[in-house]
Design a protein around this motif. Structure first.
Motif, PDB file in Angstrom:
ATOM      1  N   THR A  71       5.154  43.704  45.033  1.00  0.00           N
ATOM      2  CA  THR A  71       5.088  42.448  44.282  1.00  0.00           C
ATOM      3  C   THR A  71       6.277  41.556  44.619  1.00  0.00           C
ATOM      4  OG1 THR A  71       3.933  43.560  42.470  1.00  0.00           O
ATOM      5  CG2 THR A  71       4.965  41.443  41.975  1.00  0.00           C
ATOM      6  N   VAL A  72       7.474  42.157  44.706  1.00  0.00           N
ATOM      7  CA  VAL A  72       8.674  41.388  45.037  1.00  0.00           C
ATOM      8  C   VAL A  72       8.587  40.833  46.451  1.00  0.00           C
ATOM      9  CG1 VAL A  72      11.180  41.517  45.339  1.00  0.00           C
ATOM     10  CG2 VAL A  72      10.099  42.700  43.411  1.00  0.00           C
ATOM     11  N   ARG A  73       8.036  41.599  47.365  1.00  0.00           N
ATOM     12  CA  ARG A  73       7.977  41.164  48.762  1.00  0.00           C
ATOM     13  C   ARG A  73       7.062  39.950  48.950  1.00  0.00           C
ATOM     14  NH1 ARG A  73       7.220  47.095  49.870  1.00  0.00           N
ATOM     15  NH2 ARG A  73       9.317  47.943  50.135  1.00  0.00           N
ATOM     16  N   ARG A  74       6.202  39.711  47.997  1.00  0.00           N
ATOM     17  CA  ARG A  74       5.342  38.524  48.105  1.00  0.00           C
ATOM     18  C   ARG A  74       6.144  37.246  47.933  1.00  0.00           C
ATOM     19  NH1 ARG A  74       0.878  41.151  44.149  1.00  0.00           N
ATOM     20  NH2 ARG A  74      -0.037  42.634  45.642  1.00  0.00           N
ATOM     21  N   TRP A  75       7.315  37.350  47.293  1.00  0.00           N
ATOM     22  CA  TRP A  75       8.234  36.208  47.242  1.00  0.00           C
ATOM     23  C   TRP A  75       8.950  36.160  48.586  1.00  0.00           C
ATOM     24  CZ3 TRP A  75      10.712  38.226  42.086  1.00  0.00           C
ATOM     25  CH2 TRP A  75       9.752  38.136  41.064  1.00  0.00           C
TER      26      TRP A  75
ATOM     27  N   GLU B 205      18.204  40.161  49.877  1.00  0.00           N
ATOM     28  CA  GLU B 205      17.820  38.981  50.660  1.00  0.00           C
ATOM     29  C   GLU B 205      16.734  39.346  51.665  1.00  0.00           C
ATOM     30  OE1 GLU B 205      19.961  35.828  53.754  1.00  0.00           O
ATOM     31  OE2 GLU B 205      21.176  37.219  52.571  1.00  0.00           O
ATOM     32  N   ALA B 206      15.803  38.431  51.873  1.00  0.00           N
ATOM     33  CA  ALA B 206      14.717  38.668  52.822  1.00  0.00           C
ATOM     34  C   ALA B 206      15.271  38.920  54.219  1.00  0.00           C
ATOM     35  CB  ALA B 206      13.765  37.470  52.838  1.00  0.00           C
ATOM     36  N   GLY B 207      14.669  39.866  54.919  1.00  0.00           N
ATOM     37  CA  GLY B 207      15.098  40.179  56.279  1.00  0.00           C
ATOM     38  C   GLY B 207      16.283  41.115  56.363  1.00  0.00           C
TER      39      GLY B 207
ATOM     40  N   HIS C 223      11.363  34.792  49.944  1.00  0.00           N
ATOM     41  CA  HIS C 223      12.816  34.736  50.113  1.00  0.00           C
ATOM     42  C   HIS C 223      13.510  36.020  49.674  1.00  0.00           C
ATOM     43  CE1 HIS C 223      12.031  33.747  45.946  1.00  0.00           C
ATOM     44  NE2 HIS C 223      13.312  33.917  45.647  1.00  0.00           N
ATOM     45  N   LEU C 224      12.750  37.053  49.328  1.00  0.00           N
ATOM     46  CA  LEU C 224      13.339  38.312  48.852  1.00  0.00           C
ATOM     47  C   LEU C 224      12.722  39.497  49.577  1.00  0.00           C
ATOM     48  CD1 LEU C 224      13.398  37.684  44.985  1.00  0.00           C
ATOM     49  CD2 LEU C 224      15.334  37.518  46.567  1.00  0.00           C
ATOM     50  N   ALA C 225      13.468  40.585  49.592  1.00  0.00           N
ATOM     51  CA  ALA C 225      12.971  41.863  50.090  1.00  0.00           C
ATOM     52  C   ALA C 225      13.245  42.917  49.023  1.00  0.00           C
ATOM     53  CB  ALA C 225      13.656  42.244  51.403  1.00  0.00           C
ATOM     54  N   ALA C 226      12.537  44.017  49.088  1.00  0.00           N
ATOM     55  CA  ALA C 226      12.698  45.064  48.077  1.00  0.00           C
ATOM     56  C   ALA C 226      12.641  46.426  48.736  1.00  0.00           C
ATOM     57  CB  ALA C 226      11.612  44.949  47.008  1.00  0.00           C
ATOM     58  N   LEU C 227      13.494  47.333  48.240  1.00  0.00           N
ATOM     59  CA  LEU C 227      13.508  48.711  48.707  1.00  0.00           C
ATOM     60  C   LEU C 227      13.425  49.628  47.498  1.00  0.00           C
ATOM     61  CD1 LEU C 227      15.839  47.032  50.555  1.00  0.00           C
ATOM     62  CD2 LEU C 227      15.845  49.219  51.754  1.00  0.00           C
TER      63      LEU C 227
END
Length: 377
Positions: free
Chosen positions: A229-233, A58-60, A235-239
């Motif tokens: 690429t995922v972080r550009r959405w 989830e973003a944030g 509502h999502l975050a990526a690690l």
């Protein structure tokens, strides 16, 4: 004649008892070093087993291990279509207590889709999960046997497989169930609560919610590029795997590591003081013998060698006893005790340095003994 060995043979019983006592003290310090390493190894055990290159959350948030994360289950399909992603799987993760044959057991429940990333890499005994409901693969530390039945969230699960060394960052054993079972356990409201939520206008809610989506990438893919690429959405975050490992080691277990580290330093300081006192006492017990050596013309280096050799022999024997005690009991500790050649050799060097420094006061006292004291009453 080696004076140190001659003196040890003369007082062998006392020397062995002293070594045993030091061995117990050094064993506690050595086990703290092992637990310190074990905390880090346990925190990373699950991520290493999953072999995930990317965590989508989830973003944030910083992922399901550090804080709450909820995303729709269909995110898995979105991630799977990204360039560079080989396969993706949705997972849930939560702590729970289950009623086992031996009593209540606190576990970390991992829900995953069989055939997709998220399950245990290897099953030590039994088999992996199939498509059947209410089956479980549990870590051996949970104390469950193959075929055992446990009560979890009001449903009965049968243990069909066992893993080894898979625990949560807090030390709770991991159990794996299907994603559907885990979603019902974590997200489905009890009937009275569901009716109240529906009456309040919240709607029945959807169970297709997960805590994270993990992805494995093609060998040529760059994890940082896919994560960006995922972080550009929005509502999502990526690690990436490296970032997730950083969260686990620097955030979740950092306080425990600091506590264990400080406790280890305190134990080593106490060990140094006790070793110095023991060496000083042993030296003062030989006051007349040292004075006699000086009286017959023994060089200072002979006196220094006597004290230093005894200190090193004391430290070596105590450390051997500590190794025997720790390696004989390490499997009975509630947390993993990780001791490899590096930790064993490093601790041996520390003990050697402590014995060397602890003998300096005794050497100074021995060199100040007057030869005339050999003639005293």
């Amino acid at each position: 004649m080696n004076l140190a060995f001659a003196d040890i043979r003369h007082r062998l019983g006392r020397f062995l008892m002293t070594c045993l006592g030091l061995g117990l003290l050094m064993g506690v310090a050595l086990s703290m070093v092992g637990i310190y390493r074990g905390v880090v190894a346990e925190a990373l055990a699950l991520t290493h087993s999953l072999r995930a290159d990317l965590w989508v959350v989830e973003a944030g948030t910083r992922g399901p291990f550090a804080e709450a994360s909820r995303i729709p289950g269909d995110v898995r399909e979105m991630v799977a279509r990204l360039p560079g992603v080989a396969t993706a799987g949705a997972v849930t993760l939560r702590s729970a207590e289950m009623q086992a044959p031996q009593g209540l057991v606190r576990v970390q429940v991992m829900g995953f889709e069989p055939g997709r990333p998220g399950g245990p890499a290897t099953v030590a005994a039994g088999r992996d999960l199939g498509g059947a409901r209410f089956e479980m693969v549990a870590d051996a530390r949970a104390g469950l046997a193959l075929g055992a039945t446990v009560l979890l969230g009001g449903d009965r699960y049968r243990v069909v497989g066992l893993t080894g060394g898979l625990v949560a960052s807090g030390g709770d054993p991991l159990v794996f169930v299907t994603l559907r079972d885990s979603q019902e356990l974590q997200f489905q409201l009890a009937p009275p609560a569901a009716r109240r939520a529906q009456a309040a206008g919240a709607g029945p809610g959807a169970l297709d919610t997960v805590n994270a989506v993990i992805a494995r990438l093609h060998p040529a893919a760059d994890p940082a590029t896919v994560a960006e690429t995922v972080r550009r959405w929005k509502h999502l975050a990526a690690l990436t795997d490296a970032e997730q490992s950083e969260v686990l080691t620097r955030s979740l277990v950092n306080r425990a590591r600091m506590q264990l580290g400080m406790f280890t330093v305190v134990l080593l300081f106490v060990s140094a003081v006790i070793i110095a006192l023991i060496i000083y006492t042993m030296t003062m017990d030989k006051l007349r013998e040292i004075a006699t050596l000086k009286l017959i013309g023994a060089a200072d280096r002979t006196i220094i060698g006597l004290v230093l050799q005894q200190a090193m022999l004391l430290g070596a024997a105590g450390y051997v006893a500590a190794l025997a005690i720790v390696f004989a009991t390490r499997d009975r500790f509630p947390r993993a005790v990780e001791l490899g050649p590096t930790e064993v050799l490093a601790m041996a060097g520390v003990i050697g340095l402590i014995c060397l420094l602890g003998s300096l006061v005794s050497i100074r006292a021995a060199l100040r003994i007057e030869p005339q004291q050999a003639l005293g009453g």
